[in-house]
Enzyme design. Structure first.
Site, PDB file in Angstrom:
ATOM      1  N   ASP A 213      12.834  27.242   8.655  1.00  0.00           N
ATOM      2  CA  ASP A 213      12.567  26.938   7.495  1.00  0.00           C
ATOM      3  C   ASP A 213      11.705  27.968   6.691  1.00  0.00           C
ATOM      4  OD1 ASP A 213      12.489  25.362   5.150  1.00  0.00           O
ATOM      5  OD2 ASP A 213      12.238  23.413   6.078  1.00  0.00           O
TER       6      ASP A 213
ATOM      7  N   GLU B  60       9.342  17.093  -1.157  1.00  0.00           N
ATOM      8  CA  GLU B  60       8.617  17.295   0.038  1.00  0.00           C
ATOM      9  C   GLU B  60       7.318  16.709   0.037  1.00  0.00           C
ATOM     10  OE1 GLU B  60       9.044  21.076   1.944  1.00  0.00           O
ATOM     11  OE2 GLU B  60      10.739  21.771   0.585  1.00  0.00           O
TER      12      GLU B  60
END
Length: 630
Positions: A308, A514
């Site tokens: 990521d 997020e």
């Protein structure tokens, strides 16, 4: 001086030509050669610098032609909201991607780079793209054929901008709605998430019948490489805290969070992204047992594993505290491509040093490069590295908007419809004297789309992209004689004196993505609750909730006549009005448990303390009032 005879000269010329042809023919550039032969031939020619370049993914803002050439960069990405220019056209995207690609192709071996982007509910970074409902709504449909069509439409729109790789789908199983990424998850139930992996053949193309298990597949120029994410347990963290720790047994991990990866690999998914989160205290980016031992060796995944964003940095706390250690354990765990994304020279230098000093074995580098090249060869990137403008009309096409509108209709869940079954409020009549539309989310395309739309965190307002707000959709749908009055947050007196036939209140959460979406209270944002009380206390009302997850609704329920969960529907708000006014019936069933109070969380279907406000699978239905059918 001797003289050549003509035949001798001809023979020599032929020999020279043959030698030149021999020199220019290379196996890896020949699409007729078997995949394994091409990979082996190319790898035999590569230096360490060229191999490490393939493993490096950088952000487009640092991807100058010189950087692409000098560091042999294998991949570039757009971070959330990272665009060539505000409201850039597909042509501008293509021009940018092609400039980077030409630089990659100008290197000694001419290995094309692969450009990746988060296309998580349509091509969501791009102005005028079709924005589909977020996954939390799509899970409600339980309709794999629809999801596959959405995958195919998304692939066309991504390719319309010259991009061949999408960081989707997110196959997290969100077990706690307090998680800020819960809207990226199809369901709390892994079986629904497994069904929804049908988006992968939509994005990549249908796997040929004779395919070997685990080998990636992408069917040419109208399809994109997909990415199953985030491996593993991202949706199971304690209290839903983003990037945190998932505490469960191996059996729990395998039975809840793993099954959709098996389906994804079976369907030929090209790449898998590793999760920021930890499992029982061990960072997934450093978990060799799961990344190499399980994903690669046991499940026979043959595509590439990608980190990521700054995933290596975040192995340590604080982030980037000991980067050489992070490189060692991250690459050592089995991560093949590193989403650096900015400080690439540090990554390249550290990895080069570690290989040269036998800290990381060459075999690990070769495994990574082989996988990256396999995906690039399989998807035809060597044959068609440069994008053209042939698909630009696919971006935001009417056909894709109609598909998104259908997805909106099927994702709506009717939670309440009148005080008694024989006195339903919905569907609403199109012909009424005067109706009130209220709420912060009624005329706000940004809120309707949610996070990961144009920017990473999403936006508020109507100037972000092309679409239809719910207010506009209502106006489009009602009879021309019906007066529609819009007041964002009316007081009770205004409502009482307004002589409204009924009201539609649209409220919910702001946009977020997020960690910014992590919430311990899960409330409707102000002044939403006041709007509900003021409007529903005075007139028959339907409340439409725009949110990325179930929110606290119990305190208002008794004053609400009809309640609809619309999730984050995207640009095609017309789908909401289609069902409110009876052109289509409600059909959606909750793919998430709707709690009474946050104190109950986490609470998922099958739990011993299961006592929801609306259970998993709940959803009232209505029949269309006109002959048009679902």
């Amino acid at each position: 001086m001797g003289s050549f005879s003509i035949p001798k000269l001809g023979f020599l010329l032929l020999c020279c030509l043959a030698a030149v042809t021999e020199a220019t023919y290379v196996k890896y550039k020949d699409p007729k050669q078997p995949l394994g032969v091409r990979i082996k031939d190319l790898m035999s020619r590569m230096t360490l610098a060229e191999k490490i370049g393939q493993m490096t993914q950088i952000e487009r803002t640092v991807a100058t032609p010189d950087v692409m050439k000098n560091y042999f960069i294998g991949s570039v990405l757009s971070g959330g909201g990272s665009v060539p220019a505000p409201k850039a056209t597909p042509e501008a995207w293509i021009e940018m991607v092609n400039a980077m690609q030409k630089a990659a192709l100008s290197t000694r071996l001419g290995i094309p780079m692969i450009y990746g982007i988060d296309a998580v509910h349509g091509h969501n970074n791009v102005h005028k793209a079709t924005i589909f409902p977020h996954n939390v709504g799509l899970g409600v449909t339980r309709d794999p054929k629809l999801i596959k069509k959405i995958g195919a439409a998304t692939a066309l729109e991504v390719r319309a901008t010259g991009i061949p790789y999408a960081f989707a789908p997110c196959i997290a199983v969100c077990r706690d709605p307090r998680w800020g990424r819960c809207y990226e998850s199809y369901s709390e139930d892994h079986k629904i998430v497994q069904l929804m992996t049908e988006i992968i053949p939509g994005l990549q193309g249908e796997l040929p019948a004779n395919s070997k298990k685990g080998v990636p597949f992408v069917a040419g120029k109208n399809k994109v490489a997909a990415c199953a994410k985030h491996f593993l347990g991202d949706g199971g963290t304690t209290k839903g805290i983003n990037e945190n720790n998932t505490v469960t047994s191996l059996n729990g991990l395998r039975s809840i969070h793993m099954p959709a990866y098996l389906d994804s690999i079976r369907k030929g998914v090209a790449t898998v992204m590793v999760s920021y989160s930890s499992w029982n205290g061990k960072k997934m980016h450093a978990n060799r047992d799961l990344v190499t031992g399980f994903l690669k060796n046991k499940l026979k995944f043959r595509g590439f594993v990608i980190s990521d964003w700054q995933g290596l940095d975040r192995i340590t706390s604080p982030s980037h505290a000991n980067y050489s250690y992070s490189v060692e354990v991250g690459v050592g765990a089995g991560i093949d491509m590193i989403m650096v994304p900015y400080n690439f020279t540090e990554f390249i230098d550290d990895l080069t040093y570690q290989v040269k000093h036998n800290i990381i074995p060459m075999s690990r580098i070769d495994d990574a490069v082989k996988r990256i090249l396999r995906v690039k060869f399989v998807m035809g990137l060597f044959e068609n590295p440069i994008a053209d403008n042939s698909l630009v009309n696919q971006l935001g096409s009417q056909e894709h908007r109609e598909l998104a509108r259908e997805a909106v209709r099927k994702s709506l869940v009717l939670l309440k419809n009148g005080e008694a079954a024989d006195k339903p409020l919905l569907p609403l009549p199109k012909k009424a004297t005067k109706i009130l539309v209220a709420g912060t989310h009624a005329d706000n395309l940004g809120y309707q789309c949610g996070g990961w739309t144009i920017t990473w965190q999403g936006l508020s307002g109507n100037d972000l992209t092309t679409g239809t707000t719910i207010l506009q959709a209502i106006k489009n749908t009602v009879d021309p004689s019906t007066q529609v009055v819009y007041s964002q947050n009316p007081d009770a007196e205004f409502v009482k004196s307004g002589k409204f036939s009924h009201a539609i209140v649209v409220v919910g959460e702001p946009s977020y993505a997020e960690t910014n979406g992590d919430s311990l209270n899960l409330t409707i944002s102000q002044p939403g609750p006041d709007t509900i009380y003021n409007v529903c206390g005075a007139v028959k009302c339907v409340v439409v909730v725009i949110s990325g997850r179930p929110v606290v609704i119990q305190p208002y329920l008794s004053s609400i006549d009809a309640l609809v969960a619309a999730w984050l529907p995207g640009t095609e708000g017309q789908g909401v009005a289609d069902v409110l006014f009876g052109d289509y019936g409600f059909s959606g069933k909750l793919a998430r448990t709707w709690f009474k109070t946050v104190d109950q969380l986490p609470m998922n279907v099958g739990d011993p303390h299961y006592d929801p406000l609306f259970p998993f699978g709940f959803g009232l239905t209505t029949k269309p009032t006109s002959p048009r059918q679902n």
